[in-house]
Scaffold this active site. Structure first.
Site, mmCIF file in Angstrom:
data_model
loop_
_atom_site.group_PDB
_atom_site.id
_atom_site.type_symbol
_atom_site.label_atom_id
_atom_site.label_comp_id
_atom_site.label_asym_id
_atom_site.label_seq_id
_atom_site.Cartn_x
_atom_site.Cartn_y
_atom_site.Cartn_z
ATOM 1 N N ASP A 21 -37.921 -70.660 98.316
ATOM 2 C CA ASP A 21 -38.728 -70.501 97.102
ATOM 3 C C ASP A 21 -39.751 -69.384 97.277
ATOM 4 O O ASP A 21 -40.215 -69.127 98.386
ATOM 5 C CB ASP A 21 -39.445 -71.840 96.802
ATOM 6 N N HIS A 38 -35.329 -61.505 94.950
ATOM 7 C CA HIS A 38 -34.081 -62.155 95.381
ATOM 8 C C HIS A 38 -33.343 -61.274 96.379
ATOM 9 O O HIS A 38 -32.842 -61.750 97.394
ATOM 10 C CB HIS A 38 -33.179 -62.452 94.182
ATOM 11 N N GLU A 68 -30.691 -76.175 87.226
ATOM 12 C CA GLU A 68 -31.790 -75.791 86.333
ATOM 13 C C GLU A 68 -31.960 -74.274 86.259
ATOM 14 O O GLU A 68 -32.475 -73.743 85.277
ATOM 15 C CB GLU A 68 -33.113 -76.423 86.799
ATOM 16 N N ASN A 69 -31.514 -73.551 87.299
ATOM 17 C CA ASN A 69 -31.638 -72.080 87.299
ATOM 18 C C ASN A 69 -30.821 -71.418 86.189
ATOM 19 O O ASN A 69 -31.077 -70.270 85.828
ATOM 20 C CB ASN A 69 -31.230 -71.481 88.653
ATOM 21 N N TRP A 70 -29.846 -72.173 85.605
ATOM 22 C CA TRP A 70 -29.083 -71.605 84.476
ATOM 23 C C TRP A 70 -30.001 -71.347 83.286
ATOM 24 O O TRP A 70 -29.639 -70.608 82.370
ATOM 25 C CB TRP A 70 -27.940 -72.541 84.050
HETATM 26 C C1 FPP Z 1 -36.304 -69.144 94.425
HETATM 27 O O1 FPP Z 1 -37.341 -68.217 94.198
HETATM 28 C C2 FPP Z 1 -35.065 -68.515 94.860
HETATM 29 C C3 FPP Z 1 -33.867 -68.550 94.190
HETATM 30 C C4 FPP Z 1 -33.687 -69.253 92.919
HETATM 31 C C5 FPP Z 1 -32.674 -67.851 94.678
HETATM 32 C C6 FPP Z 1 -32.475 -67.721 96.158
HETATM 33 C C7 FPP Z 1 -31.410 -66.734 96.370
HETATM 34 C C8 FPP Z 1 -31.376 -65.792 97.336
HETATM 35 C C9 FPP Z 1 -32.373 -65.641 98.416
HETATM 36 C C10 FPP Z 1 -30.271 -64.781 97.252
HETATM 37 C C11 FPP Z 1 -29.128 -64.804 98.155
HETATM 38 C C12 FPP Z 1 -28.731 -66.082 98.746
HETATM 39 C C13 FPP Z 1 -27.581 -66.299 99.405
HETATM 40 C C14 FPP Z 1 -27.437 -67.567 100.148
HETATM 41 C C15 FPP Z 1 -26.442 -65.373 99.427
HETATM 42 P P1 FPP Z 1 -38.019 -68.172 92.762
HETATM 43 O O2 FPP Z 1 -37.285 -67.163 91.940
HETATM 44 O O3 FPP Z 1 -38.041 -69.544 92.183
HETATM 45 O O4 FPP Z 1 -39.463 -67.677 93.088
HETATM 46 P P2 FPP Z 1 -40.822 -68.047 92.302
HETATM 47 O O5 FPP Z 1 -41.025 -69.520 92.471
HETATM 48 O O6 FPP Z 1 -41.851 -67.236 93.022
HETATM 49 O O7 FPP Z 1 -40.624 -67.616 90.881
#
Ligand code: FPP
Length: 249
Positions: A21, A38, A68-70
């Site tokens: 996260d 990302h 939920e990410n969708w």
């Molecule tokens: C959460 O940060 C992270 C994600 C939803 C995606 C994680 C994906 C990767 C690191 C990319 C590649 C992964 C693999 C395994 C190939 P957030 O976007 O929720 O951050 P925030 O809370 O600061 O908004």
């Protein structure tokens, strides 16, 4: 910060699960788009996979995309899917060279076909690898998983292939997408949030929870060592008393 030498190789967690996260916040702090966060998170994924394999961890599960990410903006979903495809295709050779098997949990039918194909190909190629299993949670949520397990069981009861009285914890565990994997013993979440966010709710019943303020793109091998040292310093009682544990050992 802990070193590799601070870790006791005899009491390693068999399975570590990670909620990655903070990518968005990390990018925002530098005046960049969330998608840059990302992309930068991939380095942390690589470090964590490498450190886990070097230590001798058997299973590493990473929450890459939740159900939920969708609901995120379309451009961010597309960027994440493209990143997944390119990372999986680029890293398959590294997985082969390091004898790491790739697995996935979640509703992968919901992923774009290119992503599904890339994932299936990498899973097939690495299926015979034995050093560590890397599990990607993709379009995953624990409630989705438990719901689909209950539906399968309800069908079996309806068809008469299983009696309701015969359903126990093992039956349920065997119908989850993690069937056959040991439960995570250590769950790590980055970015200072103290939540589980619908991740492996059934499987983490006895897991030790470890939270760090580090944002995911900044997570390095030493941060993993810190988490494992913290795990090794805890007394895991599984409902028993401290005295009972001491008299057993
Ligand atoms: C959460 O940060 C992270 C994600 C939803 C995606 C994680 C994906 C990767 C690191 C990319 C590649 C992964 C693999 C395994 C190939 P957030 O976007 O929720 O951050 P925030 O809370 O600061 O908004």
């Amino acid at each position: 910060m802990a070193n590799k030498e601070d870790i006791n190789p005899n009491t390693l967690p068999k399975h570590i699960a990670v909620i990655m996260d903070g990518n968005g916040r990390w990018a925002k702090m530098q005046g960049k788009l969330r998608t840059f966060g990302h992309e930068s998170g991939v380095k942390a994924v690589r470090e964590t996979v490498e450190a886990s394999a070097e230590l001798g961890i058997s299973y590493l599960t990473m929450y890459a995309f939740s159900t939920e990410n969708w609901n995120r903006p379309k451009y961010e979903i597309n960027a994440l899917m493209t990143l997944l495809v390119s990372t999986i295709s680029k890293e398959t050779k590294t997985l082969m060279d390091n004898n790491i098997r790739l697995e996935s949990i979640g509703d992968t039918d919901a992923l774009p076909s290119k992503c599904r194909r890339e994932l299936e190909e990498a899973k097939q190629k690495t299926a015979g690898n034995t050093r560590m299993t890397l599990v990607l949670a993709l379009s995953y949520s624990a409630r989705w998983e438990i719901t689909q397990a209950m539906k399968q069981l309800a069908h079996q009861v309806k068809q008469g292939t299983i009696q309701p009285e015969a359903i126990d914890e093992k039956t349920i565990a065997n119908h989850l997408t993690t069937a056959g994997m040991p439960d995570p013993e250590l769950l790590i979440r980055t970015s200072g949030e103290h939540r589980i966010s619908n991740f492996l709710l059934w499987q983490i019943s006895y897991a030790e929870l470890y939270f760090t303020d580090k944002l995911w793109p900044d997570f390095r091998k030493e941060d993993l060592y810190d988490a494992i040292v913290s795990f090794q310093n805890r007394e895991r009682r599984f409902g028993k008393t401290s005295e009972q544990l001491k008299s057993q050992s």
